[in-house]
Structure formats: structure tokens, C-alpha cells
Scaffold this active site. Structure first.
Site, PDB file in Angstrom:
ATOM      1  N   ARG A   1       0.834  -1.215   0.000  1.00  0.00           N
ATOM      2  CA  ARG A   1       0.000   0.000   0.000  1.00  0.00           C
ATOM      3  C   ARG A   1       0.865   1.260   0.000  1.00  0.00           C
ATOM      4  NH1 ARG A   1      -4.924  -1.367   4.182  1.00  0.00           N
ATOM      5  NH2 ARG A   1      -5.871  -3.001   2.953  1.00  0.00           N
TER       6      ARG A   1
ATOM      7  N   ASP B   1     -14.706  10.641  13.881  1.00  0.00           N
ATOM      8  CA  ASP B   1     -13.702   9.716  13.361  1.00  0.00           C
ATOM      9  C   ASP B   1     -12.366  10.456  13.371  1.00  0.00           C
ATOM     10  OD1 ASP B   1     -13.940   6.899  11.588  1.00  0.00           O
ATOM     11  OD2 ASP B   1     -12.101   8.056  11.227  1.00  0.00           O
TER      12      ASP B   1
HETATM   13  C1  LIG Z   1     -14.017  -0.314  10.063  1.00  0.00           C
HETATM   14  S1  LIG Z   1     -14.443   1.373  10.395  1.00  0.00           S
HETATM   15  C2  LIG Z   1     -15.828   1.151  11.509  1.00  0.00           C
HETATM   16  C3  LIG Z   1     -17.021   2.009  11.127  1.00  0.00           C
HETATM   17  C4  LIG Z   1     -18.294   1.744  11.948  1.00  0.00           C
HETATM   18  N1  LIG Z   1     -18.070   1.992  13.346  1.00  0.00           N
HETATM   19  C5  LIG Z   1     -18.801   0.332  11.729  1.00  0.00           C
HETATM   20  O1  LIG Z   1     -18.695  -0.503  12.616  1.00  0.00           O
HETATM   21  O2  LIG Z   1     -19.276   0.053  10.623  1.00  0.00           O
HETATM   22  C6  LIG Z   1     -13.118   1.857  11.504  1.00  0.00           C
HETATM   23  C7  LIG Z   1     -12.986   3.378  11.666  1.00  0.00           C
HETATM   24  O3  LIG Z   1     -12.196   3.633  12.821  1.00  0.00           O
HETATM   25  C8  LIG Z   1     -11.458   4.817  12.588  1.00  0.00           C
HETATM   26  N2  LIG Z   1     -10.334   4.895  13.547  1.00  0.00           N
HETATM   27  C9  LIG Z   1      -9.180   4.150  13.570  1.00  0.00           C
HETATM   28  N3  LIG Z   1      -8.402   4.558  14.577  1.00  0.00           N
HETATM   29  C10 LIG Z   1      -9.064   5.548  15.225  1.00  0.00           C
HETATM   30  C11 LIG Z   1      -8.759   6.371  16.352  1.00  0.00           C
HETATM   31  N4  LIG Z   1      -7.594   6.266  17.016  1.00  0.00           N
HETATM   32  N5  LIG Z   1      -9.670   7.297  16.733  1.00  0.00           N
HETATM   33  C12 LIG Z   1     -10.852   7.424  16.059  1.00  0.00           C
HETATM   34  N6  LIG Z   1     -11.191   6.690  14.986  1.00  0.00           N
HETATM   35  C13 LIG Z   1     -10.300   5.765  14.571  1.00  0.00           C
HETATM   36  C14 LIG Z   1     -11.024   4.674  11.140  1.00  0.00           C
HETATM   37  O4  LIG Z   1     -10.680   5.921  10.578  1.00  0.00           O
HETATM   38  C15 LIG Z   1     -12.281   4.034  10.501  1.00  0.00           C
HETATM   39  O5  LIG Z   1     -13.106   5.013   9.920  1.00  0.00           O
END
Ligand SMILES: C[S@@+](CC[C@H](N)C(=O)[O-])C[C@H]1O[C@@H](n2cnc3c(N)ncnc32)[C@H](O)[C@@H]1O
Length: 287
Positions: free
Chosen positions: A47, A156
Site C-alpha cells: 500500500r 472519526d
Molecule cells: C471499520 S471502520 C468502523 C465504522 C463503523 N463503526 C462500523 O462498525 O461500521 C473503523 C474506523 O475507525 C477509525 N479509527 C481508527 N483509529 C481511530 C482512532 N484512534 N480514533 C478514532 N477513529 C479511529 C477509522 O478511521 C475508521 O473510519
């Protein structure tokens, strides 16, 4: 063999050295709380190679420096997107929305109708499908919610997904996944194709890193943090669970992702109330 810190991203078989992978892993752990096992190296390598090629960066150390440079926010967000997934969809893990509708919302709606304050939070909301699913559930049983002190927060760490969420526009095939009972709330092919204002005005979006102290004074009645902590190592997960427990009102609900587990001190105060669903016990009571 290539020299340390000097890469040729134009070559298809670019791969990070162990040292370079370690530098990225340490950065990601410090700034995003991510745990990156060495088994992730090939994925991160490919990536990152694509990213460096697109950006015409030829030296890894220049990329690393850009993460602390003048466009650090943008660069860090790009790196985070590369290391995690934003995969989500409307009404993901539907049993949580059943619990929300049947158990969580009825007393909260009563509370709001009596003039009380209600706050729900979708933490790690990606492109917004989760908070919009929460808002649809609320409006379906309380159409006047936006006139009450009833608010949903969607946050987010990644500003790009937060912008998508604010735009409130989704492709037809994604909207088609929403149950027909919410059809009044789903945009028809209209002039702007956004979710209607009645839905949008229930939600406030913002950028927030869950591994930093939360900036809120008030507490929440329910928190959805699903499929986010899975990226964190165990100590970071436990810190985040405790921070959520402290941010919940007594009796407030925490919903976590299907492959996540509650652990650490927060588990003493959060009682299981269904699949990956927890209720915050009043202070002094333990599970
Ligand atoms: C797989 S998505 C989950 C979306 C939703 N909660 C769901 O379950 O469908 C994971 C999200 O977590 C966010 N994320 C990762 N690390 C994070 C952090 N330290 N603080 C806030 N958000 C974070 C990513 O940017 C991503 O948008």
C-alpha cells in the site's frame, strides 16, 4: 540490494525494510493507537509503495518526514487510511439497532419529551452510515426528536471520512440496503441527493482521536464504538473502554464490534446486556 532509506517506488517489487516497517509501526502506535504485527508488513509495504509512487516520493525518509511536516494532518490521515479500513454499511450488526429501538430509546425518548437531555455517540463512524442508521431509528419512533434536546455525535480520526459523512450522499446501491420502513428518510434521486435535513440536523460530525482525552463535559446515554478498537493493542483497548465507561451516564449503553471483547477495569462497571452490548452500572455497583 538497496540502500537503507532510499527506495525506488517505481519498481513493482518495492518492499519496506524491517527498520522502515518498525518506524511506521511506532508512528502508528504513538499517534493512532494502532497495533501493527510484523505479519502486516507485506500489506503495508504494497500500500505504501502505491502511495509513494503516486506522490513521486523516492526516499522513505522523505515520506516519514512529511508526517511531521507542514501538511502533517493530511499526511497522517492518508497514512491512517492506508493502515486501517473504513468499511461500514447502514444498519451493520442489526441486532444492535433492535436493542437500540426496543430497550435503549424508549426511556430516553420519554426523558427528552419531559425536557431532558439525550446524547448518543457513534465513535469511529467512518463515512457516517452508523450515525445515520442511529438517527433513522430515533426518528422512526420519535419524529419530533430534532425539536427536543436530543443529539447524536459522529466522530472519526480521519477528516476525509468525516467530510463524506457531512456530505450525507450515498450511492444508490448502499441506500438500497436500508429497510423500506425508513423510505421517508432516504433521498430520492433529487436535486442534491443528500439525506433530508430532518435526518441531518440530528447529527453533529467532528474529527476526534479516541486515544486522546475526550473533550466533552457532558456524558452520553449510548455509545457505539464498533470495529475500531480491533486495531488497537490490548493496553490501548483497555484505556479506551475505561474512557467510554467514564463518558457514559449510569445506565448508559456501550455497543462494540462483533470481534471485539471488553477487558480491563471497565469490565467491572459494564454489565453484559446482549451480544457485544454493555450497560454502565451505577457507581459503587460491580458486575
Ligand atoms: C471499520 S471502520 C468502523 C465504522 C463503523 N463503526 C462500523 O462498525 O461500521 C473503523 C474506523 O475507525 C477509525 N479509527 C481508527 N483509529 C481511530 C482512532 N484512534 N480514533 C478514532 N477513529 C479511529 C477509522 O478511521 C475508521 O473510519
Amino acid at each position: 540490494m538497496r540502500a537503507e532509506g532510499s527506495i525506488s517506488p517505481s519498481t513493482e517489487n518495492f518492499s519496506l525494510t524491517d527498520q522502515e516497517f518498525e518506524a511506521i509501526a511506532q508512528f502508528a502506535h504513538k499517534h493512532f493507537g494502532l497495533a501493527m504485527a510484523s505479519s502486516k508488513k507485506p500489506l503495508v509495504s504494497s500500500r505504501l509503495a502505491r502511495k509513494l509512487r503516486q506522490r513521486n516520493i523516492t526516499r522513505f525518509k522523505d515520506y516519514l518526514a512529511s508526517l511531521d511536516g507542514p501538511n502533517a494532518d493530511q499526511e497522517r490521515s492518508g497514512l491512517l487510511s492506508l493502515l486501517t479500513t473504513n468499511v461500514t454499511h447502514f444498519f451493520r450488526e442489526p441486532h444492535h439497532f433492535e436493542t437500540l429501538r426496543n430497550d435503549v430509546l424508549p426511556p430516553l425518548i420519554e426523558q427528552a419529551r419531559r425536557g431532558g437531555r439525550v446524547r448518543l455517540w457513534s465513535a469511529g463512524c467512518s463515512n457516517g452510515q452508523e450515525p445515520y442508521s442511529i438517527a433513522m431509528t430515533v426518528l422512526d419512533i420519535c419524529p419530533e426528536a430534532a425539536q427536543l434536546d436530543f443529539k447524536i455525535l459522529g466522530t472519526d480520526i480521519d477528516p476525509v471520512v468525516v467530510q463524506h459523512a457531512q456530505a450525507a450522499k450515498y450511492p444508490e446501491d448502499e441506500l438500497a440496503q436500508i429497510d423500506a420502513k425508513y423510505s421517508k428518510l432516504v433521498p430520492k434521486r433529487g436535486p442534491d441527493g443528500r439525506f433530508p435535513e430532518s435526518l441531518r440536523k440530528l447529527i453533529t460530525f467532528g474529527v476526534l482521536n479516541l486515544i486522546e482525552p475526550f473533550p466533552f463535559r457532558g456524558r452520553f446515554d449510548a455509545i457505539f464504538c464498533r470495529n475500531v478498537a480491533i486495531y488497537f493493542d490490548n493496553p490501548t483497548q483497555q484505556k479506551v473502554w475505561s474512557a467510554f465507561q467514564n463518558a457514559l451516564n449510569p445506565g448508559g449503553y456501550l455497543f462494540i464490534g462483533h470481534s471485539e471483547r471488553m477487558s480491563g477495569p471497565a469490565a467491572q462497571q459494564l454489565k453484559t446486556a446482549g451480544i457485544t452490548t454493555y450497560v454502565n452500572l451505577p457507581a459503587g455497583r460491580k458486575t
